[in-house]
Design a protein around this motif. Structure first.
Motif, mmCIF file in Angstrom:
data_model
loop_
_atom_site.group_PDB
_atom_site.id
_atom_site.type_symbol
_atom_site.label_atom_id
_atom_site.label_comp_id
_atom_site.label_asym_id
_atom_site.label_seq_id
_atom_site.Cartn_x
_atom_site.Cartn_y
_atom_site.Cartn_z
ATOM 1 N N LYS A 9 -10.226 -20.890 -4.544
ATOM 2 C CA LYS A 9 -10.107 -19.449 -4.800
ATOM 3 C C LYS A 9 -11.466 -18.760 -4.695
ATOM 4 N N ALA A 10 -12.470 -19.359 -5.355
ATOM 5 C CA ALA A 10 -13.772 -18.693 -5.409
ATOM 6 C C ALA A 10 -14.425 -18.637 -4.026
ATOM 7 N N ALA A 11 -14.281 -19.692 -3.239
ATOM 8 C CA ALA A 11 -15.002 -19.716 -1.964
ATOM 9 C C ALA A 11 -14.513 -18.621 -1.001
ATOM 10 N N SER A 30 -7.837 -23.023 5.368
ATOM 11 C CA SER A 30 -7.694 -22.569 6.759
ATOM 12 C C SER A 30 -8.204 -21.144 6.913
ATOM 13 N N HIS A 31 -8.127 -20.601 8.134
ATOM 14 C CA HIS A 31 -8.583 -19.211 8.317
ATOM 15 C C HIS A 31 -7.641 -18.240 7.618
ATOM 16 N N HIS A 32 -6.395 -18.689 7.314
ATOM 17 C CA HIS A 32 -5.467 -17.804 6.597
ATOM 18 C C HIS A 32 -5.907 -17.586 5.150
ATOM 19 N N GLY A 33 -6.602 -18.550 4.588
ATOM 20 C CA GLY A 33 -6.929 -18.520 3.157
ATOM 21 C C GLY A 33 -7.866 -17.402 2.754
ATOM 22 N N ILE A 34 -8.496 -16.749 3.709
ATOM 23 C CA ILE A 34 -9.442 -15.678 3.365
ATOM 24 C C ILE A 34 -8.772 -14.306 3.463
ATOM 25 N N GLU A 35 -7.626 -14.256 4.141
ATOM 26 C CA GLU A 35 -6.993 -12.952 4.404
ATOM 27 C C GLU A 35 -6.632 -12.222 3.122
ATOM 28 N N ASP A 36 -6.136 -12.977 2.134
ATOM 29 C CA ASP A 36 -5.690 -12.359 0.887
ATOM 30 C C ASP A 36 -6.828 -11.730 0.098
#
Ligand code: NAP
Length: 487
Positions: A167-169, A467-473
């Motif tokens: 979460k933090a990264a 993944s690259h999806h994990g930053i979108e939120d």
């Protein structure tokens, strides 16, 4: 508590605005070693008001952090990641002491947790906007992606480092600041991460950790505070639902990584050796206390007996003990309540006709140790078909054919991870498509990696981590119409 090479990694206060703070009236709660029951630290017990102050600190730090270049942020995050890996042994010791998992597994989790910082530090550089072909001359249609703002996060005890960094990264890489409440069983790992973030030069207020044994108060502060723009939770489905409701009052963006009820399907045409290896990894990692653990092992009629025979041998060989001791493969369960739940599920199943083949009892070591267990002839009528076992119990179900397996596998409100073993390529596609799960392992028992999207469907959650999806939120999309450009 085992001796650390760097004793200053053992922190007992909250980390807020770059400072170590005790709780109001110096309230504290005990953190104990599940292997011995002994207290290892008395940690600051933050309440709702103190959490609000941490949210204010995160909010104050936001503009400067958001306005740095992604590369600057990545460099600091890289330094943080390197410090974590440099202290891998100490962090693993802390984790085994407060969580109970065997030291080798703990060490693996430290590296796994650090991998999210490395991954997202790089992904932060690739948050791309758009220029959409215009609908009218003299105008341009642009899409910006910007940091969403302050992030509130609540994490569970079963992965005390990885659930924090997942979460933090992405939050930090996207330019957000974060306030994390770790589980009360395992705050020491999160506080050690804060100490290393401090040493790495992550600016004050960007990463805050508020340990607390008052989950409801801290949860309410995070989910209702207007300055928290994104809330992310890993834990049980019941608590996730409650927190999602609370977030409605300020319409926060919400991500939820919730419970699972993973089917592990072994078809007649499977490579049995591989399936046995896979099920041992999936079922017994962290003593069966993972959200993606094989909860229901579905085995086709033709190989059921041979599979059960071989699995029984492997389970009987598992070495149970204190995770700090050499050769231990199964640690204690996290609490007495966890042991009670495992016992309740086993009693319910045996009352309804299931048969314990290996284990089935509290372990002679006492405390929260439980024998690695194989239970056979489990059916959909038994409680363990619906509930997460969250313990070292392999439950074998029998099925007839592919349609039967899919029907059984999908008959749950959960949809996190599923696994199946087959050597038939057509079946690999058919079953992958038919399983109502966010993640499917085909001839694989371990799914987790920072470069893949981790998350569930149905009541297992919303959103993806990794993944690259994990930053979108952690970003908001902004549409900008630029007019007056001329012909
Ligand atoms: P939990 O009871 O839901 O607790 C998770 C966290 O939520 C803890 O920090 C807990 O603090 C806090 N919490 C509880 N009630 C709260 C409330 N009313 N308001 C705010 N916070 C509250 O779950 P757990 O038993 O610790 O963890 C195991 C569960 O997590 C399993 O269901 C597992 O499948 C799931 N999990 C999911 C994933 C995933 O990625 N999908 C990963 C790991 C675990 P307290 O302990 O003080 O109550």
């Amino acid at each position: 508590m085992p001796q650390l090479n760097d004793p200053s990694l053992l922190r007992r206060d909250a980390y807020v605005g770059g400072q170590w703070l005790s709780a109001p009236a110096d309230a504290r709660f005990a953190v104990s070693d599940p292997a011995t029951g002994k207290t290892i630290a008395e940690v600051a017990d933050f309440d709702g008001e103190a959490t609000e102050r941490a949210i204010e600190a995160a909010h104050a730090a936001l503009p400067a952090w958001r306005d740095r270049t992604a590369k600057d942020r990545a460099n600091l995050m890289r330094a943080w990641r390197d410090l974590i890996m440099a202290h891998q042994d100490d962090l693993a010791l802390l984790m085994t002491a407060e969580q109970g998992k065997p030291l080798a597994e703990a060490s693996g989790e430290v590296a796994y947790g650090a991998s999210f910082i490395e991954w997202f530090a790089e992904e932060g550089k690739r948050i791309l906007g758009e220029v959409i072909p215009t609908h009218a001359p003299g105008k341009r249609v642009l899409v910006f992606r910007q940091a969403i703002g302050v992030v509130g996060a609540i994490t569970p005890w079963n992965f005390p480092i990885a659930t924090v960094t997942r979460k933090a990264a992405p939050a930090l890489a996207a330019g957000c600041t974060a306030v994390i409440k770790p589980a009360p069983e395992t705050p020491l790992c999160a506080l050690a991460l804060a100490e290393l973030a401090h040493r790495a030069g992550i600016p004050a207020g960007v990463f805050n950790v508020v340990p607390s044994n008052r989950a409801a108060a801290v949860g309410e502060a995070m989910t209702t505070h207007p300055k928290v723009r994104k809330f992310t939770f890993t834990g049980s489905t019941a608590v996730g639902k409650l927190l999602m409701q609370q977030c409605a009052s300020t319409v926060k963006k919400v991500s939820l990584e919730l419970g699972g009820n993973a089917p592990f399907i072994v078809f007649d045409d499977a490579d049995l050796d591989a399936a046995i290896e896979g099920v041992m990894l999936s079922k017994f990692r962290n003593t069966g206390q993972t959200c993606i653990c094989a909860n229901r092992i579905l085995v086709q009629d033709g190989i059921y007996d041979a599979f059960a025979e071989r699995l029984a041998e492997r389970i009987a060989d598992l070495n149970v003990g204190n995770g700090l001791d050499d050769g231990v493969m199964q640690g204690p369960l996290i609490t007495g309540a966890a042991v009670d739940k495992v016992e309740r599920l086993l009693t319910d199943a045996t009352d309804k006709g299931a048969r314990v083949r290996v284990g089935g009892q509290r372990h002679a070591l006492g405390g929260t140790f439980f024998q690695p267990t194989l239970i056979e002839d489990v059916t959909a009528e038994m409680a363990m078909a619906d509930e997460e076992i969250f313990g070292p119990v392999a439950a074998l179900f029998r099925f007839r054919d592919e349609a039967d397996a899919i029907q059984l596998a999908n008959a749950t409100e959960y949809g996190l991870a599923a696994y199946f073993y087959s050597r038939d390529l057509g079946r690999a596609f058919r079953v992958s498509e038919a399983l109502e799960y966010g993640m499917v392992g085909v001839n694989e028992g371990l799914l987790s990696t920072e470069n893949a999207p981790f998350g569930g469907v149905k009541q297992s959650g919303i959103g993806r981590e990794g993944s690259h999806h994990g930053i979108e939120d952690f970003t908001e999309m902004k549409y900008v119409l630029l007019g007056g450009i001329g012909a």
